[in-house]
Design an enzyme around this catalytic site. Sequence first.
Site, short mmCIF file in Angstrom:
data_model
loop_
_atom_site.label_atom_id
_atom_site.label_comp_id
_atom_site.label_asym_id
_atom_site.label_seq_id
_atom_site.Cartn_x
_atom_site.Cartn_y
_atom_site.Cartn_z
N HIS A 86 -6.69 10.11 7.95
CA HIS A 86 -6.45 8.67 7.91
C HIS A 86 -7.80 7.97 8.09
O HIS A 86 -8.02 7.26 9.07
CB HIS A 86 -5.44 8.26 8.98
CG HIS A 86 -4.83 6.91 8.76
ND1 HIS A 86 -3.46 6.69 8.78
CD2 HIS A 86 -5.38 5.69 8.50
CE1 HIS A 86 -3.22 5.40 8.57
NE2 HIS A 86 -4.37 4.78 8.40
N ASN A 88 3.43 3.49 1.27
CA ASN A 88 3.00 2.41 2.13
C ASN A 88 3.06 1.13 1.30
O ASN A 88 2.31 0.99 0.32
CB ASN A 88 1.57 2.63 2.63
CG ASN A 88 1.45 3.83 3.54
OD1 ASN A 88 2.44 4.50 3.85
ND2 ASN A 88 0.24 4.12 3.98
N ARG A 116 5.07 9.06 12.98
CA ARG A 116 3.95 9.41 12.12
C ARG A 116 2.65 9.01 12.80
O ARG A 116 2.43 7.83 13.11
CB ARG A 116 4.07 8.69 10.76
CG ARG A 116 2.88 8.97 9.86
CD ARG A 116 2.97 8.20 8.55
NE ARG A 116 1.72 8.36 7.84
CZ ARG A 116 0.97 7.36 7.39
NH1 ARG A 116 1.35 6.11 7.57
NH2 ARG A 116 -0.16 7.60 6.75
N GLU A 161 -3.41 6.78 2.07
CA GLU A 161 -3.97 5.73 1.21
C GLU A 161 -5.33 6.07 0.63
O GLU A 161 -6.34 5.39 0.88
CB GLU A 161 -4.04 4.41 1.99
CG GLU A 161 -2.68 3.90 2.42
CD GLU A 161 -2.70 2.53 3.06
OE1 GLU A 161 -1.62 1.97 3.26
OE2 GLU A 161 -3.81 2.02 3.35
N GLU A 219 4.69 3.29 5.74
CA GLU A 219 4.13 2.10 6.39
C GLU A 219 4.77 0.87 5.77
O GLU A 219 4.92 0.79 4.55
CB GLU A 219 2.61 1.98 6.20
CG GLU A 219 1.79 2.91 7.04
CD GLU A 219 0.29 2.63 6.92
OE1 GLU A 219 -0.09 1.46 6.66
OE2 GLU A 219 -0.49 3.57 7.07
N TYR A 225 3.09 -3.17 1.29
CA TYR A 225 2.88 -4.42 1.99
C TYR A 225 3.13 -5.64 1.10
O TYR A 225 3.70 -6.63 1.56
CB TYR A 225 1.47 -4.48 2.59
CG TYR A 225 1.30 -3.53 3.74
CD1 TYR A 225 1.74 -3.88 5.01
CD2 TYR A 225 0.75 -2.27 3.56
CE1 TYR A 225 1.63 -3.00 6.09
CE2 TYR A 225 0.62 -1.37 4.63
CZ TYR A 225 1.07 -1.75 5.88
OH TYR A 225 0.97 -0.87 6.94
#
Length: 451
Positions: A122, A293, A78, A167, A354, A295
Site C-alpha cells: 500500500h 476502491n 483489511r 491502487e 474502499e 470514490y
Amino acid sequence: MTDRYDLPAGFRWGVSTAAYQIEGAVEEDGRGPSIWDAFCERPGAVKNGDSGRVACDHYRRWPEDVALMKGLGLDGYRFSVAWSRVQPEGRGKANAAGLDFYERLVDGLLEAGIAPLPTLFHWDLPQALEDEGGWMQRETAFRFAEYAALVADRLGDRVPAWITLNEPFVHMVFGYALGIHAPGHGLMLDALPVAHHQLLGHGLAAADLRSRGLDVLIANNLTPVRAASEAAEDRAAADAYDALHNRLFMDPLLLGRYPDLSAYGVGEDLHGAVRDGDLELIAGPGLDGLGVNYYNPTRIAAPTDPGLPFTQAPIEGVPHTHFGWPVVPDGLHELLVGLRERYGDALPPITITENGCSTDDAADTDPLDDSDRIAYLAGHLDALARAAADGIDVRGYYTWSLLDNFEWAEGFSQRFGLVHVDFDTQVRTPRASYAWYRDLIVDHRAGRGRE
C-alpha cells in the site's frame, strides 16, 4: 432500527486501513525507512509538515483498535503490511520482530472473530529499493514476490486470502508521473513502466500464494468515466482516459493484454517494459476476487493541454466531500455493471475494499456528528445493493476507514474515520457513523427489513 440493504447471504462487512497511515513507530523493532518517511522530510511535500512518524500509534495501540472493530461486529479487517518492517532493505531475510507484530495482530483479530485481509503493498516501498530505481526497475517486481513469500511463510496458515497491490494506478500517477505522492517523481508518461512492473510483481507473488492454496485479490481504484458531452472529441478523450485509469490495470489481469494506448503515443511494450511471457504471468489463472476502491466518477473533455489526450472536467450539481470529491453514489452501480459488460465471465467476485468520505472537523462543528458520512455510506450501500440485484457477484464492503489517519500529502487535514482520533493524545472516540454502521451490520444479520 437502521436500513437493511438487500445483499447476499454471507456478505462480509469490514473496514480498511493502511500501515503508513496508522502504525507510526517508524524506527521500532528494526523497521527500515520507506519512501514515505523520506517524502515527508521534503519541505512542502506534505500539508503542515505532517508525517506518519506517530500517526495513530496503531503499532502500540492495536489491541484497542481491534476492540473497536469487535464493537462494530465486523466480519473482516483489511490492513496493509509495511514492507520495510519485514525487509528493512527491501531484500534478504525477514526481520522477525516486524513479522511478530503482524502475527500478534492477526491472532488478535481471529480471537475477536474478525477475518484478516492483508494488503502486501500500500504505497510504502522500502527506500533502499527506491534508491535503486523503485518500481521503474523490473527487479522490484521480483523483490516484491520474495517479500510476499516471507509474509505468507509466517501467516499463510491463518490468513486464507491476500491482496497483492493497492491502487497501482494511483501509485504510478501520483508517485511517479506527477510527484505529489512519494517517491515524488515527475516523469509524466515516462512513468508507464511502473504500471507493468507493479502488475508483474502481482503476477509473481500470486503464483507463489496460489501454490500454497491461498486466494489472491488485487485492489484497484476504478472510476466510471463520463464524457463531458456527446461530441466526438469528448468521447474520444473519455475513451483515452478510461484506458489509462481503468483498463491499464484491468485488461492484463482479465484479458491477458494491455489496452490501446496509442492516444498517448505508447506502444504495447510500455516503453520497453513488457517482455515475452510477462502478460501470461500477470493473467495467471485469473483472480480469486477483485477489490474495488470507489470514490467518485470522472468527467472527461477534449484536451486543452497538448501533453495529454484528455482534460478532467468538474462534476457539478452534486454535494462534495471535505476533500472536494463529488458525491455520486450511483457511480458505484454504474461502475460495477460496466465491469460485467466489459469482462463478462472473466470478472471475478467483487469486494468493495474502499469507500468512504472525509468530513470537516472545524472548531465550530461537532466532530462526532458526521451525518454527511452516514448519508454518503447509505447512498453507496444502496447503489451496491442495486448492483447485487442486477446480478453482480458482490461479496463484501470495507469502508474507508476505521480511524482518522495520516492522509498522505494532505497530512492530518482530511478525516475519514468512523472513529475520531485526537492526534495529540491518541484518544479514540467513536462518531455517530460508528454506531450507524454497527446497527446496520446487526440488522442485516438479523434479516430485519427497512422501516
